[in-house]
Design a protein around this motif. Sequence first.
Motif, PDB file in Angstrom:
ATOM      1  N   ILE A   1       0.833  -1.197   0.000  1.00 60.99           N
ATOM      2  CA  ILE A   1       0.000   0.000   0.000  1.00 60.99           C
ATOM      3  C   ILE A   1       0.874   1.256   0.000  1.00 60.99           C
ATOM      4  CG2 ILE A   1      -1.735   1.294   1.322  1.00 60.99           C
ATOM      5  CD1 ILE A   1      -2.772  -1.507   2.270  1.00 60.99           C
ATOM      6  N   ALA A   2       1.945   1.239   0.801  1.00 61.39           N
ATOM      7  CA  ALA A   2       2.846   2.394   0.859  1.00 61.39           C
ATOM      8  C   ALA A   2       3.518   2.634  -0.492  1.00 61.39           C
ATOM      9  CB  ALA A   2       3.898   2.185   1.945  1.00 61.39           C
ATOM     10  N   ALA A   3       3.767   1.558  -1.246  1.00 66.15           N
ATOM     11  CA  ALA A   3       4.403   1.686  -2.563  1.00 66.15           C
ATOM     12  C   ALA A   3       3.391   1.995  -3.665  1.00 66.15           C
ATOM     13  CB  ALA A   3       5.160   0.404  -2.899  1.00 66.15           C
ATOM     14  N   GLY A   4       2.121   2.092  -3.313  1.00 66.51           N
ATOM     15  CA  GLY A   4       1.092   2.394  -4.304  1.00 66.51           C
ATOM     16  C   GLY A   4       0.671   1.183  -5.117  1.00 66.51           C
ATOM     17  N   LEU A   5       0.983  -0.008  -4.639  1.00 59.47           N
ATOM     18  CA  LEU A   5       0.624  -1.247  -5.333  1.00 59.47           C
ATOM     19  C   LEU A   5      -0.568  -1.895  -4.630  1.00 59.47           C
ATOM     20  CD1 LEU A   5       4.218  -2.708  -5.712  1.00 59.47           C
ATOM     21  CD2 LEU A   5       2.897  -1.487  -7.447  1.00 59.47           C
ATOM     22  N   TRP A   6      -1.318  -2.642  -5.386  1.00 57.31           N
ATOM     23  CA  TRP A   6      -2.429  -3.371  -4.806  1.00 57.31           C
ATOM     24  C   TRP A   6      -2.040  -4.838  -4.681  1.00 57.31           C
ATOM     25  CZ3 TRP A   6      -6.222  -1.975  -1.969  1.00 57.31           C
ATOM     26  CH2 TRP A   6      -7.252  -2.862  -1.704  1.00 57.31           C
ATOM     27  N   PRO A   7      -2.137  -5.417  -3.474  1.00 62.09           N
ATOM     28  CA  PRO A   7      -1.758  -6.832  -3.318  1.00 62.09           C
ATOM     29  C   PRO A   7      -2.712  -7.743  -4.080  1.00 62.09           C
ATOM     30  CG  PRO A   7      -2.768  -5.985  -1.330  1.00 62.09           C
ATOM     31  CD  PRO A   7      -2.620  -4.815  -2.249  1.00 62.09           C
ATOM     32  N   ALA A   8      -2.206  -8.888  -4.488  1.00 62.29           N
ATOM     33  CA  ALA A   8      -3.028  -9.839  -5.235  1.00 62.29           C
ATOM     34  C   ALA A   8      -2.616 -11.254  -4.873  1.00 62.29           C
ATOM     35  CB  ALA A   8      -2.858  -9.604  -6.734  1.00 62.29           C
TER      36      ALA A   8
END
Length: 181
Positions: A51-58
């Motif tokens: 989240i901090a890196a602007g990515l969405w986990p999957a």
Amino acid sequence: MSTPAMAWPALVYLARRLAAFLVDGLLLYAGGLATQAGLYLIGWHPFREHIAAGLWPAGSRLHLWVWASVSVPFWFYSAAWQASAWRATPGKRLFGLRVTTTAGGRLGFGRAPAGRRHADPVRNQSLRHLAAGARGRRRPRAGLLPRPGECIGLLALYLGALLLSPRRRSLPDWAAGSQVR
């Protein structure tokens, strides 16, 4: 043949069950949101770095997290309240409904949500997503999501059982041997 006057009690009952479901959903959503935010703020959220890196986990890790932080608490919420002396979740109690066995007794802790939750075809679509994550798929394939026709069919089956059965029992009620009065 039913008359319009006979349809009103069924529609009022349906509206009460829907309103109770919405109240319970809002309570669960607020509790889940507070829990997720709290875990994020204290650094225990498993996807904090994503989240901090602007990515969405999957993937399966995300599906497992949703299952553990949403599905299990929902099950426990249902089990605890429906097996309590109230015999109802707060939403059902607010609208004067209670869950009982067909004989009028109290449902046990395991029986209350087990049959009711797992026999609900409308809400069980989430299990398909969990299964996709367990098989290592990053995203559910297009066929994994319900099609509009499936949704309409499941909703018709659910509402048909609820409105046309003599005791107004839904599919989960039939599976658990319960009724909502």
